[in-house]
Design a protein around this motif. Structure first.
Motif, PDB file in Angstrom:
ATOM      1  N   THR A   1      42.506  30.044  39.631  1.00 44.70           N
ATOM      2  CA  THR A   1      41.433  31.039  39.662  1.00 44.70           C
ATOM      3  C   THR A   1      41.787  32.122  40.674  1.00 44.70           C
ATOM      4  OG1 THR A   1      39.803  29.334  39.141  1.00 44.70           O
ATOM      5  CG2 THR A   1      38.968  31.403  40.019  1.00 44.70           C
ATOM      6  N   THR A   2      41.928  33.339  40.202  1.00 47.82           N
ATOM      7  CA  THR A   2      42.297  34.424  41.102  1.00 47.82           C
ATOM      8  C   THR A   2      41.189  34.682  42.124  1.00 47.82           C
ATOM      9  OG1 THR A   2      43.030  36.732  41.261  1.00 47.82           O
ATOM     10  CG2 THR A   2      41.429  36.201  39.529  1.00 47.82           C
ATOM     11  N   GLU A   3      41.607  34.976  43.336  1.00 49.41           N
ATOM     12  CA  GLU A   3      40.664  35.257  44.413  1.00 49.41           C
ATOM     13  C   GLU A   3      40.580  36.748  44.717  1.00 49.41           C
ATOM     14  OE1 GLU A   3      42.209  32.771  47.512  1.00 49.41           O
ATOM     15  OE2 GLU A   3      41.313  30.938  46.683  1.00 49.41           O
ATOM     16  N   TRP A   4      41.246  37.568  43.912  1.00 46.09           N
ATOM     17  CA  TRP A   4      41.166  39.013  44.108  1.00 46.09           C
ATOM     18  C   TRP A   4      39.807  39.528  43.628  1.00 46.09           C
ATOM     19  CZ3 TRP A   4      46.506  41.046  41.958  1.00 46.09           C
ATOM     20  CH2 TRP A   4      47.507  40.755  42.902  1.00 46.09           C
ATOM     21  N   PRO A   5      39.074  40.239  44.481  1.00 47.56           N
ATOM     22  CA  PRO A   5      37.761  40.759  44.087  1.00 47.56           C
ATOM     23  C   PRO A   5      37.869  41.676  42.863  1.00 47.56           C
ATOM     24  CG  PRO A   5      38.101  40.971  46.465  1.00 47.56           C
ATOM     25  CD  PRO A   5      39.422  40.564  45.867  1.00 47.56           C
ATOM     26  N   GLY A   6      37.014  41.436  41.890  1.00 43.67           N
ATOM     27  CA  GLY A   6      36.991  42.276  40.695  1.00 43.67           C
ATOM     28  C   GLY A   6      37.956  41.860  39.611  1.00 43.67           C
ATOM     29  N   PHE A   7      39.110  41.321  39.998  1.00 45.86           N
ATOM     30  CA  PHE A   7      40.129  40.972  39.012  1.00 45.86           C
ATOM     31  C   PHE A   7      39.690  39.766  38.180  1.00 45.86           C
ATOM     32  CE2 PHE A   7      44.533  39.106  38.166  1.00 45.86           C
ATOM     33  CZ  PHE A   7      44.740  39.912  37.059  1.00 45.86           C
ATOM     34  N   LYS A   8      38.993  38.838  38.823  1.00 48.94           N
ATOM     35  CA  LYS A   8      38.549  37.638  38.116  1.00 48.94           C
ATOM     36  C   LYS A   8      37.671  38.004  36.915  1.00 48.94           C
ATOM     37  CE  LYS A   8      35.964  33.313  38.738  1.00 48.94           C
ATOM     38  NZ  LYS A   8      35.075  33.547  37.585  1.00 48.94           N
ATOM     39  N   GLU A   9      36.740  38.936  37.104  1.00 49.40           N
ATOM     40  CA  GLU A   9      35.840  39.313  36.027  1.00 49.40           C
ATOM     41  C   GLU A   9      36.586  39.986  34.876  1.00 49.40           C
ATOM     42  OE1 GLU A   9      33.712  38.416  39.556  1.00 49.40           O
ATOM     43  OE2 GLU A   9      35.314  39.890  39.252  1.00 49.40           O
TER      44      GLU A   9
END
Length: 243
Positions: free
Chosen positions: A165-173
């Motif tokens: 699960t990516t922890e980069w803000p915005g990228f996950k969505e």
């Protein structure tokens, strides 16, 4: 005792999951590599190159590449002189890998149908154990990790490449929207099978987060565990040592 495990977003009996996962990979085997390119924009090749650089296969080493079906990781390690045993629970995936190996001139690979939870190899046999994008499809991950530890020599190393699960803000969505909508569509257009690729995306969502999976690796007996996130954790390289 919980006798249910995840199959995508479903919870199914333990004995059912292995068969259902097998059916998925039999269905996608012949288009597996084409779909990997389409789904990742070819980036899976870079991830696998990075993974093998971390493994550091050497001439004369015995390496087990579990869930290695189509041979992508094994070919890279064999090029560096290692003796590689490619194992997979699914014979259709192995058949694709054997055909690709013949086309590329890899004559020294060993191919062996194996269940990651119940390996037939002897104790302390391999110098390294690798598994790329396969551990999340195992029915009982703790058993597979225990078997990995068992078949490794003292000083052997475990390496796992897996989605997380990516922890980069915005990228996950953005990635969630892409994977849930576009990947099944690509599966239908390229492989004629949307449902198998819907399961593969759902299986990523049900896989433990990076730190939780690292703890599972430690619980299996591995030391000096490490997680290397790629794209903020969209993909991660996990490692540990048998010492």
């Amino acid at each position: 005792m919980n006798d249910q495990v995840s199959f995508g977003y479903e919870d199914v009996p333990i004995e059912e999951k292995t068969a259902r996962v097998g059916a998925v990979f039999s269905a996608v085997a012949k288009k597996y590599d084409v779909m990997n390119d389409a789904m990742s924009g070819g980036m899976h090749r870079l991830w696998k190159d990075q993974f093998v650089r971390r493994v550091k296969p050497r001439e004369g080493e015995q390496i087990l590449d579990m869930a290695g079906g189509t041979g992508d990781i094994a070919f890279r390690m064999a090029e560096r002189g290692a003796t590689v045993t490619v194992s997979d629970i699914n014979q259709d995936m192995l058949d694709v890998g054997i055909e690709r190996a013949m086309e590329r001139g890899f004559d020294d690979l060993v191919w062996s149908r194996q269940n990651a939870e119940e390996l037939t190899f002897p104790d302390r046999f391999f110098d390294a154990y690798t598994i790329a994008f396969g551990i999340r499809n195992v029915t009982r991950i703790d058993k597979a990790l225990a078997e990995a530890h068992r078949v490794l020599k003292h000083g052997g190393r475990f390496y796992c490449l897996e989605f997380s699960t990516t922890e980069w803000p915005g990228f996950k969505e953005v990635y969630d929207a892409y994977s849930h909508k576009l990947v099944p569509w690509l599966g239908e257009k390229i492989a004629g099978d949307a449902e198998s690729y819907r399961y593969l995306i759902e299986s990523i969502r049900r896989f433990p987060p990076m730190r939780e999976f690292e703890a599972m690796i430690r619980e299996a007996g591995f030391a000096r565990t490490k997680v290397e996130p790629i794209l903020g954790g969209l993909v991660a390289i996990h490692s540990g040592w048998k010492i």
